[in-house]
Design a protein around this motif. Structure first.
Motif, PDB file in Angstrom:
ATOM      1  N   ASP A 172       0.361  -3.471   7.686  1.00  0.00           N
ATOM      2  CA  ASP A 172       1.451  -3.033   6.803  1.00  0.00           C
ATOM      3  C   ASP A 172       2.658  -2.722   7.699  1.00  0.00           C
ATOM      4  OD1 ASP A 172       2.592  -2.381   4.426  1.00  0.00           O
ATOM      5  OD2 ASP A 172       1.236  -0.735   3.926  1.00  0.00           O
ATOM      6  N   GLU A 174       5.332  -0.843   7.820  1.00  0.00           N
ATOM      7  CA  GLU A 174       5.717   0.529   8.203  1.00  0.00           C
ATOM      8  C   GLU A 174       4.689   1.115   9.177  1.00  0.00           C
ATOM      9  OE1 GLU A 174       5.293  -0.659   5.251  1.00  0.00           O
ATOM     10  OE2 GLU A 174       7.220  -0.538   4.204  1.00  0.00           O
ATOM     11  N   GLU A 245       1.342   4.077   0.597  1.00  0.00           N
ATOM     12  CA  GLU A 245       1.587   4.039   2.047  1.00  0.00           C
ATOM     13  C   GLU A 245       1.606   5.427   2.682  1.00  0.00           C
ATOM     14  OE1 GLU A 245       3.885  -0.230   2.316  1.00  0.00           O
ATOM     15  OE2 GLU A 245       5.005   1.560   2.817  1.00  0.00           O
TER      16      GLU A 245
END
Ligand code: NDP
Ligand code: MG
Length: 417
Positions: A172, A174, A245
């Protein structure tokens, strides 16, 4: 392309789960020019034509297709006789057990990725993880399992990020950014994480909360900066994706959710930042392309290179002479109710993230099928969280049961916002 001198590869057999999806296709793109990497297994849910095409291009001998109705599909005739294809709900798990692999890229969408993540870690193999839902639902099980299978004593805290995560490497964007910023620093010197978010297609003033009643799937799928699969695109539009997230980051970086600051950054150039106790901030910047985090994770997993493995020759460049502004702002929690709910759920912990995730998956599928409104997604998640008991879980079976009962409850909910 410039040829970059690669260090010795210590592992090279890669299994790509969800190879027909957005991350899966980009993973194959990254691996294409890598002569040391061998793709040993691929999987899809139902896009068998593309799967067969990929198998032929990469000479792959093991495949998994979740849709058992495709056993006699005509495209299978193109495969060599020595290619083994598993079909049905357990096909991915059978693939994991049958194939000799070093690294599994989990690019499945939704909670369907959880059991494969668990199985991969149980086998003691490296897991390059795009499937954030695995960690959201069962991070408390997966992280200790990863540490144990990587030979770490789970009673000891390892401040080095690679030691802490054992065999898991995040994809991912980030979390890859945060991982990259943390390399070389102790986790206990981390003060805050600034988790950036584009804000999705409805971040601007032209949409207010009342407009969420009438948003169509087509509008929700049109993400301004990223080109992604349908489920994550809707999650980005509701900002549930950022909520997922936050929980993913809590597990990956051993922090509580109050240390994670969601930061709206419309340009999607700063992929996230870390703030250290001494007042230093580190950020990772790049064009909004997933090939950078995918290549980073694959190279970290396949080599024993000690530094950040930067040897993918990416064509996505930034021209800072042309970038006039980088903007940052606070998320609007009244408008993006899903993010507000997820931030609460991140604090609650226990099985609340699993309930939220399952209800959200059902709600997103309903919205895409035209069976509920965009604004109903938050309602379905909220109702599921208030109806189902929030309790601790200790095993994978327990959390899969919670996932199942939430799906049953959320599917039957009649919502009229
Ligand atoms: P896609 O929907 O594009 O692809 C999903 C892949 O998984 C496809 O190969 C699909 O097969 C397969 N699949 C879907 N459902 C199932 C199931 N129930 N059982 C088995 N296989 C299934 O998703 P993305 O590539 O966009 O996302 C994958 C993961 O990566 C998600 O967890 C997402 O949150 C995460 N991620 C994605 C990013 C992106 O840029 N796309 C960025 C960061 C994270 P088929 O093609 O046959 O349907
Ligand atoms: Mg992301």
């Amino acid at each position: 392309m410039t040829k970059i001198t690669l260090p010795e590869f210590c592992a090279d057999k890669i299994l790509v789960l969800g190879s027909t999806g957005s991350i899966g296709k980009q993973t194959l793109e990254v691996c294409k020019d890598e002569e040391f990497i061998e793709i040993v297994g691929l999987s899809c849910s139902s896009n068998i034509e593309l799967l067969v095409k990929q198998a032929i291009e990469f000479d792959v001998k093991f495949l998994a297709v979740c849709d058992a109705n495709l056993k006699n599909h005509t495209s299978l005739a193109q495969l060599e006789d020595d290619v083994k294809v598993f079909f049905g709900q357990d096909a991915v798990l059978q693939l994991l057990q049958a194939v000799d692999f070093d690294v599994c890229v989990n690019a499945l969408s939704g909670c369907a990725g959880l059991e494969p993540s668990y199985e991969c870690l149980k086998l003691g193999k490296k897991l390059a993880l795009a499937n954030k839902e695995s960690l959201v639902v069962a991070g408390d099980i997966l992280i200790p399992l990863s540490q144990k299978m990587a030979g770490k004593n789970t009673d000891v805290f390892f401040p080095n990020i690679s030691d802490f995560l054992g065999n898991i490497i995040p994809i991912d964007s980030e979390h890859s950014a945060i991982y990259q910023c943390l390399l070389g620093y102790d986790l206990d010197t981390l003060k805050n994480i600034w988790l950036t978010a584009s804000g999705g297609p409805f971040r601007g003033d032209e949409y207010c909360a009342a407009d969420f009643e009438n948003i169509t799937p087509q509008q929700a799928l049109a993400h301004p900066t990223w080109n992604m699969g349908a489920k994550i695109s809707v999650d980005s539009a509701t900002m549930m994706n950022k909520g997922l997230e936050v929980i993913e980051a809590c597990h990956l970086f051993h922090v509580s959710s109050d240390k994670i600051k969601v930061l709206i950054h419309p340009q999607s150039i700063v992929h996230s930042m870390v703030e250290f106790v001494d007042g230093a901030y580190l950020a990772q910047l790049g064009a909004p392309s997933m090939t950078t985090p995918i290549a980073f994770a694959i190279h970290l997993a396949t080599t024993d290179y000690k530094n950040a493995p930067r040897f993918y020759d990416n064509s996505h460049a930034l021209d800072f002479y042309e970038i006039l502004q980088l903007n940052f702002g606070r998320p609007d929690l009244e408008k993006f109710e899903c993010l507000k709910i997820a931030l609460e759920v991140a604090k609650t912990g226990k099985c609340a993230p699993a309930i939220m995730n399952a209800a959200n998956e059902i709600a997103v599928a309903k919205f895409l099928a035209g069976e509920c409104k965009f604004s109903d997604i938050a309602r379905i998640v909220e109702k599921s969280l208030s109806y189902l008991p929030i309790r601790d879980y200790a095993s994978l079976e327990e959390i899969l049961d919670i996932d199942k009962s939430t799906r049953e409850y959320a599917s039957k909910l009649e919502i009229s916002s």
